[in-house]
Design a protein around this motif. Structure first.
Motif, PDB file in Angstrom:
ATOM      1  N   LYS A 193       3.097  -2.714  -9.244  1.00  0.00           N
ATOM      2  CA  LYS A 193       2.475  -2.744  -7.755  1.00  0.00           C
ATOM      3  C   LYS A 193       1.771  -2.427  -7.747  1.00  0.00           C
ATOM      4  O   LYS A 193       0.446  -1.578  -7.586  1.00  0.00           O
ATOM      5  N   ARG A 238      -4.858  -1.316   4.946  1.00  0.00           N
ATOM      6  CA  ARG A 238      -5.306  -2.524   5.594  1.00  0.00           C
ATOM      7  C   ARG A 238      -4.774  -2.115   6.761  1.00  0.00           C
ATOM      8  O   ARG A 238      -5.542  -2.074   8.298  1.00  0.00           O
ATOM      9  N   ILE A 292      -4.192  -5.177  -1.491  1.00  0.00           N
ATOM     10  CA  ILE A 292      -2.832  -4.935  -2.340  1.00  0.00           C
ATOM     11  C   ILE A 292      -2.485  -3.776  -1.315  1.00  0.00           C
ATOM     12  O   ILE A 292      -0.966  -3.556  -1.314  1.00  0.00           O
ATOM     13  N   ASP A 293      -2.544  -2.807  -0.559  1.00  0.00           N
ATOM     14  CA  ASP A 293      -1.725  -2.096   0.109  1.00  0.00           C
ATOM     15  C   ASP A 293      -2.246  -1.425   1.191  1.00  0.00           C
ATOM     16  O   ASP A 293      -3.123  -1.166   1.997  1.00  0.00           O
ATOM     17  N   PRO A 294      -0.832  -2.623   1.636  1.00  0.00           N
ATOM     18  CA  PRO A 294      -1.386  -2.065   3.144  1.00  0.00           C
ATOM     19  C   PRO A 294      -1.138  -0.709   3.579  1.00  0.00           C
ATOM     20  O   PRO A 294      -1.970  -0.865   5.083  1.00  0.00           O
TER      21      PRO A 294
END
Lengths: 568, 323
Positions: free
Chosen positions: B240, B319, B314-316
């Motif tokens: 990930k 976000r 994918i990448d908090p």
């Protein structure tokens, strides 16, 4: 020593790292044992092999390291005989580990809850729901409030101290009997450090855990350990109860290591360095130059007209944390809030505070790496706007030089040391020829104790302390009047720290330098500084003469910081 | 978050405007279209009449607005050569190209990520080493050489697969697909492999490099110290984290697949938009060239928009707008 309920018994353990240049003994003939409910401190300087032992116990040695001899008995079971699968069950289930940097120990892309439940379910045969319950309990146990909401959060939403609590929760998830904590508080502020150490101590007592704390910080050992093992170059030189080791150390290395910790209660003229060195490492006495006749000392007597080297007035700067189209929705951080102070010629001015207090930002404002939103900066009597390219600013920039915290990232790895140090000389056209530049660089390197031969090598060939010497030589190369040192030794071992700080003190005396010294380490500040300002949340709480501040602090926050200072 | 998306869309529109201007200028710089349309024996009056009919005497700005207005509605005019609407021609040819790109993207992703993870984990195994050295072939040989080599091996020598063309096509409405018949698959497989090789190598090497870096990270060491299984460490924790930079490249590469398909389609005589473009270039068929240019730009812009939105998924850290 080993009794029936001994938790861990390491006997005659030796660890080797085969390299191209031959075999390196990372650990030699190590004997340690641990009872449940006991905290063992493993102390030593970097490279002493203390982390290697922790990694060897759980069979996570970095390649190509291998255990060459000895036994590791955990609850009577020989760990060296276990295969990979069995060892994986021991890790997490029976031995938990905590690492140094909470910023990097957690997977940034997975929620705290996912990481916790995954670990719990790996170790204990429980349902999803039960794992969730246990995760909640763990967060409560490590002192995290609102656990239900926090489970859904990502690591970057936690502060450093909170992350380390999450790391501890993860280490506890499999209900281990032994915790190995490798420098668990090194990356944290003093106040957070005290909390985390209390937490570990508390968990150790309530859960009857055995804890091994690996650290280079004698203060941490004094705070938490029941027994101490002192490591020096891969071997344990001394073991004993913490009071005995601290108060009447037997081995000369322990004595000099303890003496090198800057005292909190009095001011010394120079720092004690760790002078116990067996073998060859005494090349530090390089030749020094005579500054009264050398190029470096030419502008030695340059003073500012009013006796004030640097002054800042009502300095303000805020950062935008979260941008938005409308101003009222924007989240900003007041990084520097109305800061004013002045530093007299030849003075060492300390700026202390915890991380995030804005002390580094002040330094960056003074050297012009940030542009202030309002306020004035005066350097050597002239008001300057350092981001501009005019002559006055250039002169001010030449007079101001900075030494950064991290000696690894502050030197360009693709340049030779010669070019790194020569850069300011070339930029400010301070030498008449390339030949002169070279000879100046060599003299500077001699003077900071590296030796002229270092000029033709690259930064990666040097240790942290040596690199910091390169940084200092580079800073001197523009013949500055003012040095700004941003945590210059916090990445270094205590013995190296003493050498670097002594070097700075010597240079200051010889060249009459003014220094702004930024640190979170109060004992060091007490030794280094004439005057100290305490910062919190971007503002200055208190400015006083160093001795006054330490003996009779006025501001509540200063008192709080002084109380947290580890005492021995 | 919303402002982020809006900003990205505004940027995309800007890019498309710039590309449309370039496409439009083709009309004025690549020869005189009237010459291309009429024969040698056309009279001067005929030429003048056609110029007027086509609006070529209008001021440049008027012509551009007209071009833009039509282009937005998908109307790129008539092909000079075939005398049919360009949009219709593209619509006919598009399924062939999209299916080819789709199959090769799937090959590149599955094999690239799989082999990348494998070589990243077992970096000293003999298989990893041979994968890495063969993958060099993928980057160093030009596409047409690989295509011709594959044709020689599988079509000429072994006679397993057809050498060119697109057989076994089934029509579903206006969309012609080759996914429904064995012949269709047989004819798509060689061009798809040829097209995918370069991207596959890029993805493989990138995933491997990222894996190597991520495996050194503290959180991997910490995951090991908690006794998590190798499978979970490799595929949950490590993979990930390698994906964020990988997705950027993949986004650019899928655009690249469409652009590179020109060569592959020529080698395999694959009846897609790329082949149409090459033929258009031969005949200076400007409307097709202009439309193709806009189309490729649109694909690039859309794919990158999707990539940007994927980051956020994918990448908090992106976000939440933090750090």
């Amino acid at each position: 020593m080993a009794t029936e309920n001994t938790l861990l018994d390491v006997a005659n353990l030796s660890i080797q790292f085969p390299t191209r240049r031959g075999i390196i003994d990372a650990a030699r003939d190590i004997n340690i044992n641990l009872q449940p409910g006991e905290v063992l401190g493993l102390v030593g300087e970097s490279g002493a092999g203390k982390s290697t032992i922790g990694n060897a116990i759980v069979n996570l040695l970095e390649k190509p390291g291998r255990i060459s001899n000895g036994s590791i008995k955990f609850q009577g079971q020989e760990l060296r005989e276990l295969d990979d699968d069995a060892m994986r069950k021991v890790r997490g289930d029976r031995i938990g580990m905590i690492f140094q940097d909470p910023q990097t120990s957690l997977n940034p892309l997975l929620r705290i809850g996912e990481q916790l439940t995954e670990t719990i379910k790996k170790s204990l045969a429980v349902s999803d729901k039960e794992a969730h319950e246990r995760a909640l309990d763990l967060l409560v146990a490590v002192g995290i409030t609102q656990p239900e909401a926090r489970l859904k959060a990502y690591p970057h939403q936690f502060s450093g101290g909170m992350r380390q609590r999450v790391v501890i929760a993860l280490a506890l998830a499999g209900e281990p009997e032994l915790i190995i904590a490798d420098e668990p508080t090194t990356a944290l502020d003093v106040s957070i450090q005290a909390q985390i150490l209390d937490l570990i101590k508390d968990l150790c007592k309530t859960r009857n855990l055995g804890v091994i704390i690996v650290t280079h910080d004698i203060g941490v050992i004094a705070n938490i350990a029941d027994r101490v093992a002192v490591m020096y170059r891969g071997a344990i030189v001394e073991t004993g109860p913490v009071n005995q080791i601290l108060n009447s150390p037997q081995h000369p290395y322990t004595t000099s290591l303890i003496a090198a910790v800057p005292p909190t209660d009095r001011k010394l003229h120079r720092f004690n360095s760790v002078d116990y060195i067996d073998g060859s490492d005494s090349s530090n006495e390089a030749k020094r130059i005579d500054v009264s006749t050398h190029w470096l000392g030419e502008q030695n007597d340059l003073k500012s007209p009013d006796g004030v080297a640097v002054s800042v007035n009502n300095l303000k700067l805020s950062f935008v944390l979260q941008n938005a189209i409308f101003k009222r929705n924007r989240k900003t951080l007041q990084a520097v809030d109305d800061v004013s102070f002045s530093i007299a010629d030849g003075e060492t001015f300390g700026l202390v505070g915890e991380s995030g207090s804005g002390k580094s930002t002040v330094a960056r404002l003074i050297v012009g790496l940030h542009k202030p939103q309002s306020g004035q900066i005066r350097v050597m009597g002239n008001e300057v706007e350092l981001h501009k390219q005019d002559e006055k600013s250039l002169a001010a920039r030449r007079a101001l030089q900075m030494i950064f915290q991290d000696p690894y990232s502050s030197l360009n790895g693709r340049l030779k040391v010669l070019d790194i140090v020569a850069e300011p000389i070339r930029f400010f056209k301070m030498a008449s020829s390339e030949k002169q530049t070279r000879s100046i660089v060599q003299d500077l390197l001699d003077h900071v104790g590296l030796g002229a031969a270092a000029a033709m090598r690259y930064p990666h060939e040097f240790s942290g302390g040596q690199r910091q010497r390169i940084s200092i030589a580079r800073a001197l190369a523009s013949r500055p009047r003012i040095l700004i040192c941003d945590e210059p030794t916090s990445a270094l071992d205590v013995s190296i720290q003493a050498q670097i700080l002594n070097l700075l003190k010597d240079l200051q005396e010889e060249l009459g330098l003014t220094m702004l010294f930024i640190s979170h380490d109060l004992p060091v500040v007490r030794q280094m500084c004439d005057k100290v300002a305490v910062m919190r949340s971007g503002a200055i709480c208190e400015i006083a003469e160093t001795e006054t501040l330490f003996e009779s602090p006025q501001h509540e926050y200063t008192k709080h910081l002084l109380e947290l200072m580890p005492k021995m | 978050m919303l402002s982020h998306i809006l900003r990205r869309i505004a940027q995309s529109i800007l890019v498309m405007a710039a590309v449309s201007l370039i496409s439009f200028s083709l009309f004025n710089f690549v020869g005189d279209p009237v010459n291309n349309m009429v024969g040698q024996e056309a009279t001067r009056e005929d030429r003048v009449r056609i110029r007027q009919e086509l609006g070529l005497d209008d001021p440049i700005f008027t012509q551009y607005t007209r071009f833009l207005g039509n282009a937005i509605q998908g109307d790129f005019g008539l092909s000079y050569r075939i005398k049919r609407p360009v949009s219709l021609l593209i619509k006919e040819r598009l399924p062939a190209t999209l299916e080819l790109v789709f199959v090769s993207a799937v090959i590149a992703l599955v094999v690239g990520i799989g082999a990348g993870v494998y070589t990243g984990i077992k970096r000293n195994g003999w298989l990893s080493k041979s994968i890495l050295s063969t993958s060099l072939v993928g980057v160093s040989l030009p596409t047409f050489i690989i295509g011709i080599g594959l044709i020689y091996l599988f079509a000429v020598t072994l006679r397993w697969l057809p050498s060119s063309g697109r057989a076994g096509v089934v029509e579903i409405g206006w969309w012609k697909t080759s996914f429904l018949t064995v012949d269709g698959w047989r004819s798509i497989i060689l061009p798809a492999i040829t097209l995918s090789l370069f991207q596959l190598t890029m993805i493989l090497r990138l995933v491997r490099a990222e894996m190597l870096e991520v495996m050194q990270a503290d959180y991997i060491k910490f995951a090991r110290a908690r006794g998590l299984s190798e499978r979970s460490i490799n595929f949950v924790h490590a993979l990930k984290n390698t994906l964020v930079p990988v997705i950027t490249i993949i986004g650019l590469n899928i655009g690249g697949l469409i652009a590179f398909s020109v060569i592959t389609e020529t080698v395999f005589q694959w009846p897609g938009t790329g082949l149409m473009f090459i033929q258009a270039v031969d005949f200076a068929d400007v409307p097709i060239m202009a439309a193709y240019l806009c189309f490729v730009a649109l694909v690039f812009v859309l794919v990158n928009l999707v990539v940007d939105l994927l980051y956020v998924v994918i990448d908090p850290r992106i976000r939440m707008g933090g750090r």
